[in-house]
Write a protein that holds these residues in place. Structure first.
Motif, mmCIF file in Angstrom:
data_model
loop_
_atom_site.group_PDB
_atom_site.id
_atom_site.type_symbol
_atom_site.label_atom_id
_atom_site.label_comp_id
_atom_site.label_asym_id
_atom_site.label_seq_id
_atom_site.Cartn_x
_atom_site.Cartn_y
_atom_site.Cartn_z
ATOM 1 N N ARG A 63 9.052 -7.047 3.247
ATOM 2 C CA ARG A 63 7.814 -7.819 3.294
ATOM 3 C C ARG A 63 6.605 -6.969 3.647
ATOM 4 O O ARG A 63 5.482 -7.438 3.579
ATOM 5 N N ASN A 67 3.964 -7.094 8.394
ATOM 6 C CA ASN A 67 4.845 -8.218 8.706
ATOM 7 C C ASN A 67 5.923 -7.797 9.694
ATOM 8 O O ASN A 67 6.246 -8.542 10.633
ATOM 9 N N ARG A 171 -2.096 -14.291 7.839
ATOM 10 C CA ARG A 171 -0.734 -14.257 7.304
ATOM 11 C C ARG A 171 -0.618 -13.279 6.148
ATOM 12 O O ARG A 171 0.466 -12.750 5.872
ATOM 13 N N ARG A 174 0.264 -8.314 5.431
ATOM 14 C CA ARG A 174 1.682 -8.007 5.599
ATOM 15 C C ARG A 174 1.998 -6.524 5.463
ATOM 16 O O ARG A 174 3.114 -6.100 5.749
#
Length: 389
Positions: A63, A67, A171, A174
């Motif tokens: 990912r 992340n 979010r 990453r």
């Protein structure tokens, strides 16, 4: 490290050749290690099985480093740690530099610190693409934060993870851009961000880097562009407001405006810029534009922002009225216009007069206030020779 509640977090992805030596080196200083296996497809999982004393997180798919770091920090905080030292598993970092981070933190009164390893990017054995990426990143980080960091991309760091756990991170960050996001948001949250010298090894035979020069730099630039907008719209106005609230309007005006160490010329130009933008027909964008131009032309942001507020709500009707009347005068039109008409959209009929008058009024007012303020600042500027005496 025990006293500071500090652990080591290592994100790893397909570095089976160098991972064992990194783990052995770190274990000389602490057993408090969290390794995040970021979906490795090599022998990483089997290697980690040989170290039962290490906390491991195995992700099914890759990912990205950002992340992996977020998950590693979350795990470390849940285990009760306040700080985490991170280093890459590709063998470029020397675990023997861990004490440098610990000693720096232990010797500092301010424990809210983010320490970034300085790899001395001018060394000849540093890859050209690494130097270029670091220069790009460093330039934009400075534009957003004002921090003059020699190295912004080093993965060898000490994070105040308990403090950072209070912040919200995107979010979408990453990959490598997360390490830039942390610098900016930590700085805005009052965390001291500093470089600390470290050793570095670029062994092309063993090292496997997953940094993609074009894509990862592009992601960093996009992130920084957003941060620049946040800085202009929110951070700078917030800091000015906090400073004025803390000091009081009179003290703020006396110390930060009149008492500034800037030259009379710089102060006068800052006032002129503020007045010009404040009276211009750029409603809704005054704050952003005046701060951006103040930064661009290296003027006093506080003074420019303060005088741009000449168009605050209580003064808006007067500014509109004067603009239309000035426009009528310039265009030679003889129209009757009262301030009361602002309430029933009569301004639309006078749009041409307003635009012409607004530009004329903003330019002339900026020139007049600039000249007057320059004269006043020059007359009342403290005598530096007397101050030295």
């Amino acid at each position: 490290m025990k006293a500071l509640r500090c652990c080591v977090v290592i994100p790893t992805y397909n570095n089976h050749k160098t991972l064992p030596q990194v783990l052995v080196g770190v274990l000389q200083y602490t057993n408090d290690i969290v390794v995040v296996n970021d979906g490795s497809t090599d022998d990483t999982k089997n290697i980690l099985a040989n170290y039962p004393q290490i906390k491991t997180l195995h992700l099914a798919t890759n990912r990205g480093k950002g992340n992996a770091l977020k998950l590693g920090f979350k795990k470390a905080v849940s285990l009760g740690f306040d700080y985490a030292i991170t280093l890459d598993s590709d063998g470029q970092h020397f675990p023997s530099d861990i004490p440098s981070f610990v000693n720096k933190l232990a010797g500092s009164k301010n424990k809210d610190m983010l320490l970034i390893g300085d790899r001395n990017m001018n060394e000849s054995n540093v890859l050209a693409r690494s130097r270029k990426g670091n220069r790009v990143s460093g330039y934009w980080v400075k534009a957003v934060t004002g921090l003059n960091l020699n190295d912004t991309q080093s993965g060898f760091r000490l994070y105040p993870i308990k403090k950072l756990d209070q912040l919200r991170f995107f979010r979408s960050t990453r990959k490598f851009e997360f390490e830039v996001e942390v610098i900016v948001k930590a700085h805005w949250a009052g965390v001291a961000v500093k470089n600390i010298p470290i050793n570095i090894l670029y062994d092309q035979a063993e090292r496997v880097s997953h940094f993609r020069p074009f894509m990862d730099i592009a992601r960093i630039v996009i992130l920084i562009t957003w941060f620049l907008l946040v800085k202009l719209f929110y951070i700078l106005p917030r800091e000015l407001y906090r400073k004025a609230k803390k000091k009081g309007i009179r003290r703020f005006f006396a110390e930060d405006l009149l008492g500034s160490s800037d030259t009379p010329k710089k102060k006068a130009l800052s006032i002129a810029l503020g007045v010009f933008i404040g009276l211009s027909p750029l409603w809704g964008f005054h704050t952003v534009i005046v701060i951006f131009l103040a930064i661009l032309f290296r003027l006093n942001k506080v003074i420019a922002f303060a005088f741009s507020n000449i168009s605050l709500p209580p003064f808006i009707p007067l500014v509109l009225f004067l603009s239309v009347q000035t426009g009528n005068l310039v265009l030679g039109e003889d129209t009757v216009f009262a301030m009361e008409q602002l309430q029933d959209f009569e301004m639309v009929r006078h749009l041409k007069s307003y635009i012409v008058g607004s530009i004329t009024l903003s330019v002339s007012s900026a020139l007049i206030t600039g000249v007057i303020s320059y004269i006043l600042f020059s007359l009342f500027q403290p005598n530096k020779q007397l101050k030295r005496a």
